[in-house]
Design a protein around this motif. Sequence first.
Motif, PDB file in Angstrom:
ATOM      1  N   ASP A  90      24.171 -37.474  26.231  1.00  0.00           N
ATOM      2  CA  ASP A  90      24.523 -38.811  26.742  1.00  0.00           C
ATOM      3  C   ASP A  90      25.979 -38.934  27.171  1.00  0.00           C
ATOM      4  N   TYR A  91      26.893 -38.323  26.367  1.00  0.00           N
ATOM      5  CA  TYR A  91      28.317 -38.555  26.672  1.00  0.00           C
ATOM      6  C   TYR A  91      28.704 -37.954  28.021  1.00  0.00           C
ATOM      7  N   ILE A  92      27.932 -36.962  28.477  1.00  0.00           N
ATOM      8  CA  ILE A  92      28.201 -36.427  29.821  1.00  0.00           C
ATOM      9  C   ILE A  92      27.402 -37.216  30.864  1.00  0.00           C
ATOM     10  N   LEU A  93      26.099 -37.367  30.613  1.00  0.00           N
ATOM     11  CA  LEU A  93      25.244 -38.025  31.606  1.00  0.00           C
ATOM     12  C   LEU A  93      25.714 -39.455  31.872  1.00  0.00           C
ATOM     13  N   LYS A  94      26.034 -40.168  30.784  1.00  0.00           N
ATOM     14  CA  LYS A  94      26.403 -41.574  30.940  1.00  0.00           C
ATOM     15  C   LYS A  94      27.924 -41.753  30.983  1.00  0.00           C
ATOM     16  N   GLY A  95      28.641 -40.632  30.875  1.00  0.00           N
ATOM     17  CA  GLY A  95      30.097 -40.678  31.019  1.00  0.00           C
ATOM     18  C   GLY A  95      30.776 -41.551  29.992  1.00  0.00           C
ATOM     19  N   THR A  96      30.276 -41.518  28.752  1.00  0.00           N
ATOM     20  CA  THR A  96      30.853 -42.411  27.747  1.00  0.00           C
ATOM     21  C   THR A  96      32.147 -41.883  27.138  1.00  0.00           C
ATOM     22  N   SER A  97      32.419 -40.573  27.300  1.00  0.00           N
ATOM     23  CA  SER A  97      33.731 -40.083  26.854  1.00  0.00           C
ATOM     24  C   SER A  97      34.186 -38.945  27.764  1.00  0.00           C
ATOM     25  N   LYS A  98      35.465 -38.634  27.670  1.00  0.00           N
ATOM     26  CA  LYS A  98      36.028 -37.586  28.536  1.00  0.00           C
ATOM     27  C   LYS A  98      35.524 -36.220  28.096  1.00  0.00           C
ATOM     28  N   PHE A  99      35.508 -35.282  29.026  1.00  0.00           N
ATOM     29  CA  PHE A  99      35.104 -33.935  28.653  1.00  0.00           C
ATOM     30  C   PHE A  99      35.968 -32.909  29.355  1.00  0.00           C
ATOM     31  N   GLY A 100      35.950 -31.661  28.796  1.00  0.00           N
ATOM     32  CA  GLY A 100      36.863 -30.625  29.298  1.00  0.00           C
ATOM     33  C   GLY A 100      36.171 -29.541  30.092  1.00  0.00           C
ATOM     34  N   ASN A 101      36.849 -28.359  30.149  1.00  0.00           N
ATOM     35  CA  ASN A 101      36.372 -27.282  31.021  1.00  0.00           C
ATOM     36  C   ASN A 101      35.030 -26.694  30.595  1.00  0.00           C
ATOM     37  N   GLU A 102      34.841 -26.613  29.252  1.00  0.00           N
ATOM     38  CA  GLU A 102      33.579 -26.027  28.772  1.00  0.00           C
ATOM     39  C   GLU A 102      32.398 -26.867  29.251  1.00  0.00           C
ATOM     40  N   GLU A 103      32.548 -28.189  29.143  1.00  0.00           N
ATOM     41  CA  GLU A 103      31.480 -29.076  29.600  1.00  0.00           C
ATOM     42  C   GLU A 103      31.298 -28.966  31.105  1.00  0.00           C
ATOM     43  N   ARG A 104      32.410 -28.750  31.799  1.00  0.00           N
ATOM     44  CA  ARG A 104      32.302 -28.631  33.261  1.00  0.00           C
ATOM     45  C   ARG A 104      31.363 -27.490  33.660  1.00  0.00           C
ATOM     46  N   GLU A 105      31.454 -26.366  32.894  1.00  0.00           N
ATOM     47  CA  GLU A 105      30.546 -25.236  33.183  1.00  0.00           C
ATOM     48  C   GLU A 105      29.101 -25.632  32.933  1.00  0.00           C
ATOM     49  N   ASN A 106      28.896 -26.402  31.850  1.00  0.00           N
ATOM     50  CA  ASN A 106      27.526 -26.861  31.559  1.00  0.00           C
ATOM     51  C   ASN A 106      27.016 -27.791  32.646  1.00  0.00           C
ATOM     52  N   ILE A 107      27.925 -28.597  33.176  1.00  0.00           N
ATOM     53  CA  ILE A 107      27.521 -29.530  34.236  1.00  0.00           C
ATOM     54  C   ILE A 107      26.998 -28.754  35.442  1.00  0.00           C
ATOM     55  N   GLN A 108      27.677 -27.650  35.762  1.00  0.00           N
ATOM     56  CA  GLN A 108      27.242 -26.864  36.923  1.00  0.00           C
ATOM     57  C   GLN A 108      25.829 -26.310  36.726  1.00  0.00           C
ATOM     58  N   LYS A 109      25.456 -26.140  35.466  1.00  0.00           N
ATOM     59  CA  LYS A 109      24.134 -25.567  35.173  1.00  0.00           C
ATOM     60  C   LYS A 109      23.001 -26.494  35.623  1.00  0.00           C
ATOM     61  N   HIS A 110      23.307 -27.781  35.872  1.00  0.00           N
ATOM     62  CA  HIS A 110      22.204 -28.679  36.270  1.00  0.00           C
ATOM     63  C   HIS A 110      21.575 -28.224  37.586  1.00  0.00           C
ATOM     64  N   VAL A 111      22.353 -27.492  38.413  1.00  0.00           N
ATOM     65  CA  VAL A 111      21.805 -26.994  39.680  1.00  0.00           C
ATOM     66  C   VAL A 111      20.724 -25.948  39.392  1.00  0.00           C
ATOM     67  N   ILE A 112      21.032 -25.024  38.465  1.00  0.00           N
ATOM     68  CA  ILE A 112      20.037 -23.985  38.111  1.00  0.00           C
ATOM     69  C   ILE A 112      18.792 -24.636  37.507  1.00  0.00           C
ATOM     70  N   ASP A 113      19.015 -25.607  36.605  1.00  0.00           N
ATOM     71  CA  ASP A 113      17.858 -26.263  35.967  1.00  0.00           C
ATOM     72  C   ASP A 113      17.011 -27.005  37.000  1.00  0.00           C
ATOM     73  N   SER A 114      17.676 -27.651  37.956  1.00  0.00           N
ATOM     74  CA  SER A 114      16.914 -28.359  39.005  1.00  0.00           C
ATOM     75  C   SER A 114      16.072 -27.371  39.801  1.00  0.00           C
ATOM     76  N   ILE A 115      16.691 -26.239  40.207  1.00  0.00           N
ATOM     77  CA  ILE A 115      15.956 -25.245  41.002  1.00  0.00           C
ATOM     78  C   ILE A 115      14.740 -24.748  40.207  1.00  0.00           C
ATOM     79  N   THR A 116      14.949 -24.471  38.911  1.00  0.00           N
ATOM     80  CA  THR A 116      13.849 -23.960  38.079  1.00  0.00           C
ATOM     81  C   THR A 116      12.701 -24.967  38.030  1.00  0.00           C
TER      82      THR A 116
END
Length: 238
Positions: A90-116
């Motif tokens: 939720d904190y990433i999807l709904k943007g309820t708190s700030k996040f750093g570089n590690e989360e940024r890599e996870n965010i990019q993974k949504h493209v792979i999950d969408s393709i799958t």
Amino acid sequence: MTNQLIDHNLEALLTDSRKYTHENVQNILTMNTAQSLYETIRLRDHFTASHSLKVAVYSYLLAVKLDPDLAFEYFIGGLIHDVGKISFPDYILKGTSKFGNEERENIQKHVIDSITILSKLNMPPKVIRIARFHHERFNGSGYLEELSGYHIPIEGRITSIADIYSAITDEGRAYQTIQTHEQAILILENECSQFDPDILNTFLHIVEVIPDRYINTIESNIFNELQNNIQHLEFNTI
Ligand SMILES: [Fe+2]
Ligand SMILES: [Fe+2]
């Protein structure tokens, strides 16, 4: 865009949706699947759903001018281009708190999950390409494949602009201030190296604010059309 022009464009979208699913079982299945995924996104986070609907409408408007053969598949692709985000906390999807570089890599993974997800559901190649390339940038600064220029398929060059415009003007993202249409256009112009110059130019000419009431009408009309075409098909096969 005047109200008349908006009516005209939205009528064209509705007509295209009717044609797409008229007596075509494969396309009806595609639309039904897209609607189910879109409803799933909405249940998870309705702001991500309204972002997706805006991307669908603006991508369609661009495709009518620039890749008209299967323009309606841009609408479908827009609806579900971010479906991989349903796994975000939720904190990433709904943007309820700030996040750093590690989360940024996870965010990019949504493209792979969408393709799958979209590949397993046998969605059309164009719809999968929209999910796959919508974060690529013309100057090579995007992801996942870090393509640049015309190496990015047209689906990515079109939807990246619709996606950014929508993200800038979206409501409900706690980590960012909502920008007006004018501010969004300025940002796009300032960041123009990220986008295909011809497509950006087309976008700047055709895009004005489409009020939410229009966007919401499109959603219910298109899904009603789908139901009508399903009933029509069932009636004719009894
Ligand atoms: Fe995305
Ligand atoms: Fe997006």
